[in-house]
Design a protein around this motif. Structure first.
Motif, PDB file in Angstrom:
ATOM      1  N   TRP A   1       7.536  -3.179  -7.307  1.00  0.00           N
ATOM      2  CA  TRP A   1       6.486  -2.577  -7.758  1.00  0.00           C
ATOM      3  C   TRP A   1       6.915  -0.996  -8.107  1.00  0.00           C
ATOM      4  O   TRP A   1       7.191  -0.517  -7.014  1.00  0.00           O
ATOM      5  CB  TRP A   1       5.353  -2.685  -6.820  1.00  0.00           C
ATOM      6  CG  TRP A   1       4.075  -1.873  -7.190  1.00  0.00           C
ATOM      7  CD1 TRP A   1       3.644  -1.859  -8.419  1.00  0.00           C
ATOM      8  CD2 TRP A   1       3.315  -1.172  -6.498  1.00  0.00           C
ATOM      9  NE1 TRP A   1       2.320  -0.985  -8.491  1.00  0.00           N
ATOM     10  CE2 TRP A   1       2.107  -0.705  -7.338  1.00  0.00           C
ATOM     11  CE3 TRP A   1       3.217  -1.041  -5.047  1.00  0.00           C
ATOM     12  CZ2 TRP A   1       1.176   0.055  -6.567  1.00  0.00           C
ATOM     13  CZ3 TRP A   1       1.994  -0.226  -4.454  1.00  0.00           C
ATOM     14  CH2 TRP A   1       1.086   0.102  -5.138  1.00  0.00           C
TER      15      TRP A   1
ATOM     16  N   ILE B   1       5.941   2.749  -8.848  1.00  0.00           N
ATOM     17  CA  ILE B   1       4.651   3.576  -9.123  1.00  0.00           C
ATOM     18  C   ILE B   1       5.102   4.907  -9.115  1.00  0.00           C
ATOM     19  O   ILE B   1       6.100   5.363  -8.106  1.00  0.00           O
ATOM     20  CB  ILE B   1       3.547   3.344  -7.943  1.00  0.00           C
ATOM     21  CG1 ILE B   1       2.418   4.276  -8.031  1.00  0.00           C
ATOM     22  CG2 ILE B   1       4.254   3.524  -6.485  1.00  0.00           C
ATOM     23  CD1 ILE B   1       1.268   4.085  -7.042  1.00  0.00           C
TER      24      ILE B   1
ATOM     25  N   LYS C   1      -2.930   0.096  -3.744  1.00  0.00           N
ATOM     26  CA  LYS C   1      -2.598  -1.172  -3.477  1.00  0.00           C
ATOM     27  C   LYS C   1      -2.224  -1.950  -4.627  1.00  0.00           C
ATOM     28  O   LYS C   1      -2.769  -1.801  -5.402  1.00  0.00           O
ATOM     29  CB  LYS C   1      -3.734  -1.747  -2.697  1.00  0.00           C
ATOM     30  CG  LYS C   1      -4.195  -1.048  -1.279  1.00  0.00           C
ATOM     31  CD  LYS C   1      -5.439  -1.609  -0.779  1.00  0.00           C
ATOM     32  CE  LYS C   1      -5.806  -0.689   0.445  1.00  0.00           C
ATOM     33  NZ  LYS C   1      -5.052  -0.561   1.496  1.00  0.00           N
ATOM     34  N   ARG C   2      -1.502  -2.721  -3.934  1.00  0.00           N
ATOM     35  CA  ARG C   2      -0.957  -3.662  -5.273  1.00  0.00           C
ATOM     36  C   ARG C   2      -1.047  -5.006  -4.791  1.00  0.00           C
ATOM     37  O   ARG C   2      -0.165  -5.337  -3.537  1.00  0.00           O
ATOM     38  CB  ARG C   2       0.351  -3.527  -5.814  1.00  0.00           C
ATOM     39  CG  ARG C   2       1.149  -4.463  -6.840  1.00  0.00           C
ATOM     40  CD  ARG C   2       0.414  -4.505  -8.333  1.00  0.00           C
ATOM     41  NE  ARG C   2       0.700  -5.492  -8.967  1.00  0.00           N
ATOM     42  CZ  ARG C   2       1.916  -5.548  -9.668  1.00  0.00           C
ATOM     43  NH1 ARG C   2       2.611  -4.564 -10.001  1.00  0.00           N
ATOM     44  NH2 ARG C   2       2.288  -6.765 -10.500  1.00  0.00           N
ATOM     45  N   ASN C   3      -1.495  -6.052  -5.235  1.00  0.00           N
ATOM     46  CA  ASN C   3      -1.613  -7.596  -4.651  1.00  0.00           C
ATOM     47  C   ASN C   3      -0.506  -8.247  -5.371  1.00  0.00           C
ATOM     48  O   ASN C   3      -0.648  -8.265  -6.850  1.00  0.00           O
ATOM     49  CB  ASN C   3      -2.898  -8.044  -4.789  1.00  0.00           C
ATOM     50  CG  ASN C   3      -3.844  -7.574  -3.702  1.00  0.00           C
ATOM     51  OD1 ASN C   3      -3.409  -7.017  -2.527  1.00  0.00           O
ATOM     52  ND2 ASN C   3      -5.161  -7.095  -3.937  1.00  0.00           N
ATOM     53  N   PHE C   4       0.032  -9.196  -4.735  1.00  0.00           N
ATOM     54  CA  PHE C   4       0.985 -10.217  -5.688  1.00  0.00           C
ATOM     55  C   PHE C   4       0.269 -11.514  -5.086  1.00  0.00           C
ATOM     56  O   PHE C   4       0.108 -11.761  -3.813  1.00  0.00           O
ATOM     57  CB  PHE C   4       2.459 -10.195  -4.952  1.00  0.00           C
ATOM     58  CG  PHE C   4       3.037  -8.783  -5.433  1.00  0.00           C
ATOM     59  CD1 PHE C   4       3.582  -8.577  -6.835  1.00  0.00           C
ATOM     60  CD2 PHE C   4       2.979  -7.592  -4.696  1.00  0.00           C
ATOM     61  CE1 PHE C   4       4.149  -7.364  -7.261  1.00  0.00           C
ATOM     62  CE2 PHE C   4       3.863  -6.503  -4.957  1.00  0.00           C
ATOM     63  CZ  PHE C   4       4.304  -6.241  -6.287  1.00  0.00           C
TER      64      PHE C   4
ATOM     65  N   ASP D   1       0.952  -1.125  -0.112  1.00  0.00           N
ATOM     66  CA  ASP D   1      -0.180   0.088  -0.013  1.00  0.00           C
ATOM     67  C   ASP D   1       0.869   1.367  -0.137  1.00  0.00           C
ATOM     68  O   ASP D   1       1.723   1.438   0.943  1.00  0.00           O
ATOM     69  CB  ASP D   1      -0.805   0.198   1.246  1.00  0.00           C
ATOM     70  CG  ASP D   1      -1.882   1.103   1.200  1.00  0.00           C
ATOM     71  OD1 ASP D   1      -1.694   2.188   0.730  1.00  0.00           O
ATOM     72  OD2 ASP D   1      -2.771   0.957   2.011  1.00  0.00           O
TER      73      ASP D   1
END
Length: 195
Positions: free
Chosen positions: A21, A23, A7-10, A2
């Protein structure tokens, strides 16, 4: 992971492996010479969840500008010439400036002669008293300076005075600039000098 609510889920990450990641982050207003970006990662395995915060501190580019105005003469007779010199400096050793603008506000007792180096971007009509003289300098590298010279005629009557008399003619100069490559929305750095 986060970052500021994004948010980024792996999916499954095997033991000993990492994930990256990238951003884009918007640089915040710098105070104190640096800005810190925070991120939080949360992982869950057979042992349960774990949350780990992280941060990265980025040094800020802090633009600086300095302006100084001097007159060669300390006094001048009515209709005499006053020779001014304006020095604009970038005191930063690492941050370049762009869109540097110098504006000199002539007092009512000073008649513009049109004698200036470099030539101003805008100026009063030759022979008129008071007004703004503007130079668009452009870029100013770290530790660089630009010297502007110009002349005016002292004219007591132009400022509403009657001879014989003594008057003081305060002239103000302002220099402003932007952090080179800083993009839109940045605040202009500025300095003012009076003589």
């Amino acid at each position: 992971v986060d970052y500021n609510g994004v948010k980024r889920n792996f999916a499954a990450v095997p033991a000993g492996e990492t994930r990256e990641w990238c951003i884009p982050a918007v640089m915040t207003n710098c105070t104190g010479g640096s800005a810190t970006f925070n991120v939080t990662a949360k992982a869950t395995n057979d042992c349960g969840p774990i949350t780990q915060p992280g941060s990265d501190t980025v040094q800020c580019k802090v633009p600086q500008i300095d302006v100084e105005k001097i007159a060669r003469e300390t006094t001048v007779a009515n209709l005499g010439t006053i020779h001014y010199s304006i020095t604009v400096r970038n005191p930063s050793s690492s941050v370049a400036l762009e869109d540097v603008i110098v504006v000199d506000d002539l007092c009512a007792y000073a008649k513009w002669t049109g004698v200036a180096s470099p030539t101003p971007t805008s100026a009063p009509v030759v022979g008129s008293a008071g007004g703004l003289v503007t130079w668009n300098i452009g870029n100013l590298a770290p530790l660089a300076e630009v010297v502007i010279t110009f002349e005016v005629t002292a004219d007591i009557a132009a400022g509403g005075g009657v001879c014989p008399t003594t008057v003081e003619c305060q002239n103000d100069v302002e220099a402003t600039g932007l952090c080179a490559g800083g993009g839109q929305g940045q605040t202009r750095v500025r300095d003012i000098d009076s003589i």
